[in-house]
Design a protein around this motif. Structure first.
Motif, PDB file in Angstrom:
ATOM      1  N   ASP A  33      24.158 -26.640   5.309  1.00 18.43           N
ATOM      2  CA  ASP A  33      23.894 -27.335   4.050  1.00 18.43           C
ATOM      3  C   ASP A  33      22.446 -26.992   3.692  1.00 18.43           C
ATOM      4  N   SER A  34      22.247 -25.893   2.975  1.00 21.31           N
ATOM      5  CA  SER A  34      20.872 -25.439   2.729  1.00 21.31           C
ATOM      6  C   SER A  34      20.106 -26.397   1.824  1.00 21.31           C
ATOM      7  N   GLY A  35      20.828 -27.087   0.923  1.00 25.10           N
ATOM      8  CA  GLY A  35      20.173 -28.058   0.048  1.00 25.10           C
ATOM      9  C   GLY A  35      19.491 -29.156   0.851  1.00 25.10           C
ATOM     10  N   TYR A  38      15.879 -28.352   1.608  1.00 20.93           N
ATOM     11  CA  TYR A  38      14.949 -28.609   0.504  1.00 20.93           C
ATOM     12  C   TYR A  38      14.723 -30.115   0.344  1.00 20.93           C
ATOM     13  N   ARG A  39      15.784 -30.879   0.555  1.00 17.05           N
ATOM     14  CA  ARG A  39      15.664 -32.344   0.475  1.00 17.05           C
ATOM     15  C   ARG A  39      14.768 -32.870   1.590  1.00 17.05           C
ATOM     16  N   LEU A  40      14.864 -32.272   2.778  1.00 18.80           N
ATOM     17  CA  LEU A  40      14.042 -32.709   3.910  1.00 18.80           C
ATOM     18  C   LEU A  40      12.566 -32.408   3.670  1.00 18.80           C
ATOM     19  N   ALA A  94      13.321 -32.380  -4.600  1.00 18.96           N
ATOM     20  CA  ALA A  94      13.806 -31.155  -3.939  1.00 18.96           C
ATOM     21  C   ALA A  94      13.934 -30.020  -4.944  1.00 18.96           C
ATOM     22  N   SER A  95      14.451 -30.330  -6.121  1.00 10.35           N
ATOM     23  CA  SER A  95      14.663 -29.251  -7.086  1.00 10.35           C
ATOM     24  C   SER A  95      13.330 -28.730  -7.646  1.00 10.35           C
ATOM     25  N   ARG A  96      12.287 -29.579  -7.659  1.00  8.83           N
ATOM     26  CA  ARG A  96      10.943 -29.117  -8.041  1.00  8.83           C
ATOM     27  C   ARG A  96      10.357 -28.215  -6.966  1.00  8.83           C
ATOM     28  N   ILE A  97      10.435 -28.721  -5.730  1.00  9.61           N
ATOM     29  CA  ILE A  97       9.861 -28.016  -4.587  1.00  9.61           C
ATOM     30  C   ILE A  97      10.514 -26.642  -4.387  1.00  9.61           C
ATOM     31  N   ALA A  98      11.817 -26.585  -4.726  1.00 10.47           N
ATOM     32  CA  ALA A  98      12.583 -25.351  -4.530  1.00 10.47           C
ATOM     33  C   ALA A  98      12.143 -24.222  -5.469  1.00 10.47           C
ATOM     34  N   THR A  99      11.282 -24.531  -6.425  1.00 10.44           N
ATOM     35  CA  THR A  99      10.812 -23.467  -7.334  1.00 10.44           C
ATOM     36  C   THR A  99       9.672 -22.657  -6.702  1.00 10.44           C
ATOM     37  N   VAL A 103       7.681 -21.850  -0.248  1.00  8.79           N
ATOM     38  CA  VAL A 103       8.571 -22.823   0.407  1.00  8.79           C
ATOM     39  C   VAL A 103       9.888 -22.141   0.767  1.00  8.79           C
ATOM     40  N   ARG A 104      10.400 -21.335  -0.152  1.00 12.44           N
ATOM     41  CA  ARG A 104      11.679 -20.655   0.075  1.00 12.44           C
ATOM     42  C   ARG A 104      11.577 -19.695   1.252  1.00 12.44           C
ATOM     43  N   VAL A 105      10.459 -18.953   1.306  1.00 14.03           N
ATOM     44  CA  VAL A 105      10.259 -18.001   2.405  1.00 14.03           C
ATOM     45  C   VAL A 105      10.152 -18.760   3.732  1.00 14.03           C
ATOM     46  N   GLY A 124      24.811 -23.599  -1.079  1.00 17.35           N
ATOM     47  CA  GLY A 124      23.495 -23.739  -1.709  1.00 17.35           C
ATOM     48  C   GLY A 124      23.435 -23.110  -3.083  1.00 17.35           C
ATOM     49  N   ARG A 125      22.299 -22.463  -3.383  1.00 18.94           N
ATOM     50  CA  ARG A 125      22.122 -21.812  -4.680  1.00 18.94           C
ATOM     51  C   ARG A 125      21.954 -20.300  -4.531  1.00 18.94           C
ATOM     52  N   ASP A 126      21.425 -19.888  -3.374  1.00 15.00           N
ATOM     53  CA  ASP A 126      21.097 -18.468  -3.172  1.00 15.00           C
ATOM     54  C   ASP A 126      21.644 -17.938  -1.856  1.00 15.00           C
ATOM     55  N   MET A 127      22.737 -18.510  -1.380  1.00 10.76           N
ATOM     56  CA  MET A 127      23.308 -18.071  -0.100  1.00 10.76           C
ATOM     57  C   MET A 127      23.781 -16.619  -0.207  1.00 10.76           C
ATOM     58  N   GLY A 128      24.498 -16.308  -1.288  1.00 13.68           N
ATOM     59  CA  GLY A 128      25.018 -14.953  -1.462  1.00 13.68           C
ATOM     60  C   GLY A 128      23.980 -13.960  -1.961  1.00 13.68           C
ATOM     61  N   ARG A 178      16.722 -26.316 -14.363  1.00 19.40           N
ATOM     62  CA  ARG A 178      15.633 -25.930 -13.460  1.00 19.40           C
ATOM     63  C   ARG A 178      16.144 -24.939 -12.410  1.00 19.40           C
ATOM     64  N   ASP A 179      17.320 -25.204 -11.849  1.00 19.87           N
ATOM     65  CA  ASP A 179      17.858 -24.324 -10.800  1.00 19.87           C
ATOM     66  C   ASP A 179      18.254 -22.944 -11.349  1.00 19.87           C
ATOM     67  N   SER A 180      18.730 -22.897 -12.587  1.00 20.65           N
ATOM     68  CA  SER A 180      19.171 -21.617 -13.152  1.00 20.65           C
ATOM     69  C   SER A 180      18.036 -20.863 -13.824  1.00 20.65           C
ATOM     70  N   GLY A 181      17.043 -21.609 -14.299  1.00 18.74           N
ATOM     71  CA  GLY A 181      15.991 -20.983 -15.089  1.00 18.74           C
ATOM     72  C   GLY A 181      14.785 -20.517 -14.304  1.00 18.74           C
ATOM     73  N   ARG A 182      14.697 -20.909 -13.005  1.00 16.32           N
ATOM     74  CA  ARG A 182      13.503 -20.541 -12.245  1.00 16.32           C
ATOM     75  C   ARG A 182      13.463 -19.037 -11.957  1.00 16.32           C
ATOM     76  N   SER A 183      12.231 -18.533 -11.699  1.00 16.03           N
ATOM     77  CA  SER A 183      12.106 -17.082 -11.515  1.00 16.03           C
ATOM     78  C   SER A 183      12.519 -16.627 -10.119  1.00 16.03           C
TER      79      SER A 183
HETATM   80  O1  C5P Z   1      22.591 -28.714  -2.953  1.00 15.68           O
HETATM   81  P1  C5P Z   1      21.649 -29.868  -3.150  1.00 15.68           P
HETATM   82  O2  C5P Z   1      21.878 -30.631  -4.415  1.00 15.68           O
HETATM   83  O3  C5P Z   1      21.574 -30.770  -1.954  1.00 15.68           O
HETATM   84  O4  C5P Z   1      20.195 -29.190  -3.266  1.00 15.68           O
HETATM   85  C1  C5P Z   1      19.047 -29.923  -3.613  1.00 15.68           C
HETATM   86  C2  C5P Z   1      18.090 -29.018  -4.389  1.00 15.68           C
HETATM   87  O5  C5P Z   1      17.615 -27.975  -3.531  1.00 15.68           O
HETATM   88  C3  C5P Z   1      18.749 -28.280  -5.571  1.00 15.68           C
HETATM   89  O6  C5P Z   1      18.576 -28.962  -6.795  1.00 15.68           O
HETATM   90  C4  C5P Z   1      18.051 -26.933  -5.615  1.00 15.68           C
HETATM   91  O7  C5P Z   1      16.953 -26.955  -6.482  1.00 15.68           O
HETATM   92  C5  C5P Z   1      17.520 -26.735  -4.218  1.00 15.68           C
HETATM   93  N1  C5P Z   1      18.247 -25.707  -3.485  1.00 15.68           N
HETATM   94  C6  C5P Z   1      17.840 -24.406  -3.619  1.00 15.68           C
HETATM   95  N2  C5P Z   1      18.443 -23.410  -2.895  1.00 15.68           N
HETATM   96  C7  C5P Z   1      19.443 -23.714  -2.052  1.00 15.68           C
HETATM   97  C8  C5P Z   1      19.885 -25.037  -1.913  1.00 15.68           C
HETATM   98  C9  C5P Z   1      19.282 -26.012  -2.664  1.00 15.68           C
HETATM   99  O8  C5P Z   1      16.949 -24.111  -4.401  1.00 15.68           O
HETATM  100  N3  C5P Z   1      19.994 -22.726  -1.345  1.00 15.68           N
END
Ligand code: C5P
Length: 217
Positions: A33-35, A38-40, A94-99, A103-105, A124-128, A178-183
């Protein structure tokens, strides 16, 4: 690496977590559960009063995260935070921090470490696209925003949490944007990814559809 990965990406509240967990259960695969990661980072940052705009501090927190995933439970520094990380404030942070690229690296290797025999289902959002570009099967799982808001609403009601459906819909749309529009690592249906729209499917049907596609490869 010849350990198979099934990557399931999609927007918030699409049901991908539940679907991914069931697919993993059926195949006897591990589950990521990669999300939750980011939540943690978000929860840890909020608890230490860290500046949510400070990419360096946040990536430090991400690199040092002391976390244990045990069945359906998640532990942060020996505290059970399974419910705490699902709070709306945590979702938004989490969705802010994920930009932030750093943090992603910082979370990359931690995610890849879940790839263990006999296989992994990762959501997640970028698993593939980023974390497991060589995944055996890549699914983009989605549903209309209205359907997702309704599902989230029902979930909250069942937990006895008061919610407003139009606020939920608005929050979902903001997070989608935010999740779709980030760079970095934006949420999008990449090449070689099959679309699974669950607007009129239940969980069992979505799971069967993925298992069928996996059996074909
Ligand atoms: O999937 P979930 O809603 O728990 O993810 C929380 C936030 O973490 C998402 O809104 C997204 O911004 C970020 N996320 C991400 N990449 C992932 C998983 C989650 O950027 N692989």
């Amino acid at each position: 690496n010849d350990i198979p990965v099934i990557a399931i990406d999609g927007p918030s509240a699409s049901g991908k977590g539940t679907v991914a967990q069931r697919v993993a259960g059926k195949l006897g695969f591990h589950y990521l559960d990669s999300g939750a990661l980011y939540r943690l980072v978000a929860l840890s940052a909020m608890r230490s009063d860290a500046d949510l705009a400070d990419e360096h501090v946040l990536s430090d927190i991400a690199a040092r995260l002391d976390v244990v995933f045990e069945d359906a439970e998640i532990w942060l520094e020996s505290e059970n935070v399974t419910d705490a990380i699902r709070a709306e404030a945590c979702s938004n942070a989490a969705s802010r921090i994920a930009t932030y690229p750093r943090v992603r690296v910082a979370l990359l290797e931690r995610q890849r470490a879940f790839r263990q025999f006999p296989g992994l289902v990762a959501d997640g959002r970028d698993m593939g696209s980023v974390v497991f570009p060589d995944a055996a099967l890549k699914i983009f799982l989605t549903a209309s925003a209205e359907t997702r808001a309704q599902r989230r609403y029902k979930q909250l009601m069942e937990k006895g949490i008061d919610a407003n459906i139009s606020t939920l819909l608005q929050d979902l749309r903001e997070r989608d944007a935010r999740d779709s529009g980030r760079s970095v690592a934006p949420l999008q249906q990449g090449e070689g990814t099959s679309l699974l729209d669950t607007t009129s499917l239940d969980i069992g049907q979505a799971v069967d559809c993925i298992l069928r596609q996996y059996a074909e490869i």
